[in-house]
Design a protein around this motif. Sequence first.
Motif, mmCIF file in Angstrom:
data_model
loop_
_atom_site.group_PDB
_atom_site.id
_atom_site.type_symbol
_atom_site.label_atom_id
_atom_site.label_comp_id
_atom_site.label_asym_id
_atom_site.label_seq_id
_atom_site.Cartn_x
_atom_site.Cartn_y
_atom_site.Cartn_z
ATOM 1 N N UNK B 14 0.830 -1.207 0.000
ATOM 2 C CA UNK B 14 0.000 0.000 0.000
ATOM 3 C C UNK B 14 0.865 1.258 0.000
ATOM 4 N N UNK B 21 1.850 6.782 -6.874
ATOM 5 C CA UNK B 21 0.884 7.868 -7.132
ATOM 6 C C UNK B 21 1.590 9.221 -7.051
ATOM 7 N N UNK B 28 -4.580 16.083 -7.237
ATOM 8 C CA UNK B 28 -5.497 16.061 -6.112
ATOM 9 C C UNK B 28 -5.811 14.651 -5.670
ATOM 10 N N UNK B 29 -5.866 14.453 -4.373
ATOM 11 C CA UNK B 29 -6.210 13.153 -3.803
ATOM 12 C C UNK B 29 -7.324 13.358 -2.789
ATOM 13 N N UNK B 30 -8.425 12.663 -2.978
ATOM 14 C CA UNK B 30 -9.487 12.688 -1.971
ATOM 15 C C UNK B 30 -9.248 11.515 -1.031
ATOM 16 N N UNK B 32 -9.586 10.048 3.308
ATOM 17 C CA UNK B 32 -10.077 10.265 4.663
ATOM 18 C C UNK B 32 -9.359 9.306 5.595
ATOM 19 N N UNK B 50 -13.135 14.180 7.054
ATOM 20 C CA UNK B 50 -12.810 13.940 5.654
ATOM 21 C C UNK B 50 -12.076 15.169 5.120
ATOM 22 N N UNK B 52 -9.594 16.917 1.579
ATOM 23 C CA UNK B 52 -9.006 16.823 0.259
ATOM 24 C C UNK B 52 -7.617 17.418 0.342
ATOM 25 N N UNK B 54 -4.385 18.663 -1.690
ATOM 26 C CA UNK B 54 -4.003 19.064 -3.041
ATOM 27 C C UNK B 54 -2.572 19.569 -3.023
#
Lengths: 330, 66
Positions: B14, B21, B28-30, B32, B50, B52, B54
């Motif tokens: 992981x 990545x 941008x990565x969303x 949580x 949660x 975001x 960036x």
Amino acid sequence: MSACVGLSATGCRTFTATSSQGLALMHEILFIVSAMRLPIVMATVNRALSAPINIWGDLSDVMANRDIGWVQLFGNNGQEVYDLTPCCFKIAEDRRVLLPVMLNIDGFTLSHVVEPIETLTQQDFDDFLPPYEPAQRLDVNQPISMGPVGPPDIFTETKKVHDDALVASRIVVNEVLDDFGRRFGRSYRAVEEYQTDDADVLLFTIGGTLGETGHTAVDALRARGMKIGQVLLRLWRPFPFDDIRRIFTGRKAVIVYDRALSVGGPGGPVASELRAAMYGRPDAPAILSLIAALGGRDVRAVEMAEQIENAVRRAGEGEYPAYEMVGVRE
Amino acid sequence: MTFETRRRIGIEVSIAQAEAVKLCRVDGIAAYPITPKRTSSSISRKSSPKGISTRNTSPSNPSIPP
């Protein structure tokens, strides 16, 4: 996922990751992402869906989302996961595709293990994956609408365009995987074959856990004289019908292992797809569907070999159920 | 963990993917957090569970709209 829609629609290269109930929770938005042709990449760490509450691995989550219109790939080991990540972006952002890509990773047995991995450099990545140039994006200076109402007179057409694009993405998937192989010496195919040249019987698996355990089982059965090979499915959507028909036609039997169950349906999703691909074709093999390794249940290679031997015997007798859940405690 | 040369390392899968990545220069990565890692003081500031994250959001980046 709704946040990802906003990011991608404004022109950002966008990534997220999820698993199990998290994937189920975003089910509604997954269709919107693909229909809006947003090239988001998402890692799905495959785990069981509750209830009973279970955090361990199987493919129930992704199989419940097979019709969301995304390209769906499986990484079978750590190196594949690392290598396929830039491939996913390159596939998704190709102007001939412009679709989201899901990279599936077996929960825990792959996601949380330490493996030796050959890393690449930033220059390698930059050479392979050019900067993202969105085909269109939300811009206050050039206003456009994305995802508007699709009334009955255009809705069917939009679905056809979407389906055509997903089916055609197969070409780009192969191109990107070939390009990666040429540059870095690690080649991947949509469908991998192992010891299949002279095989009467094929083991058919998806995902790393059953894939790599299956390798050991195949080696053991070969040592006992069985002409068996293995086929690993790396590309789940678009389903590689041509490769599947080429590989499986003329074999005596195929033993399909699924880590998900279509409850009250035809059994395993992969077996169901294989039957659809081979239906009505001359020289189609007997297809035996086994359901195993649900909710993190271990399947050892020695057990797998025994199950395969039993299945092959029943295939020879011509009597076998539509599917069978193996390893069930009495 | 970006290397100047290619290397063979032992790494959790992981984490390896997260590194990949990053090397893809994602804008941008969303994400949580599932594992609670906030201090009591940060919780008292009503931080959102949660978020975001960036990066590279500079207008000079051609892949980002102004």
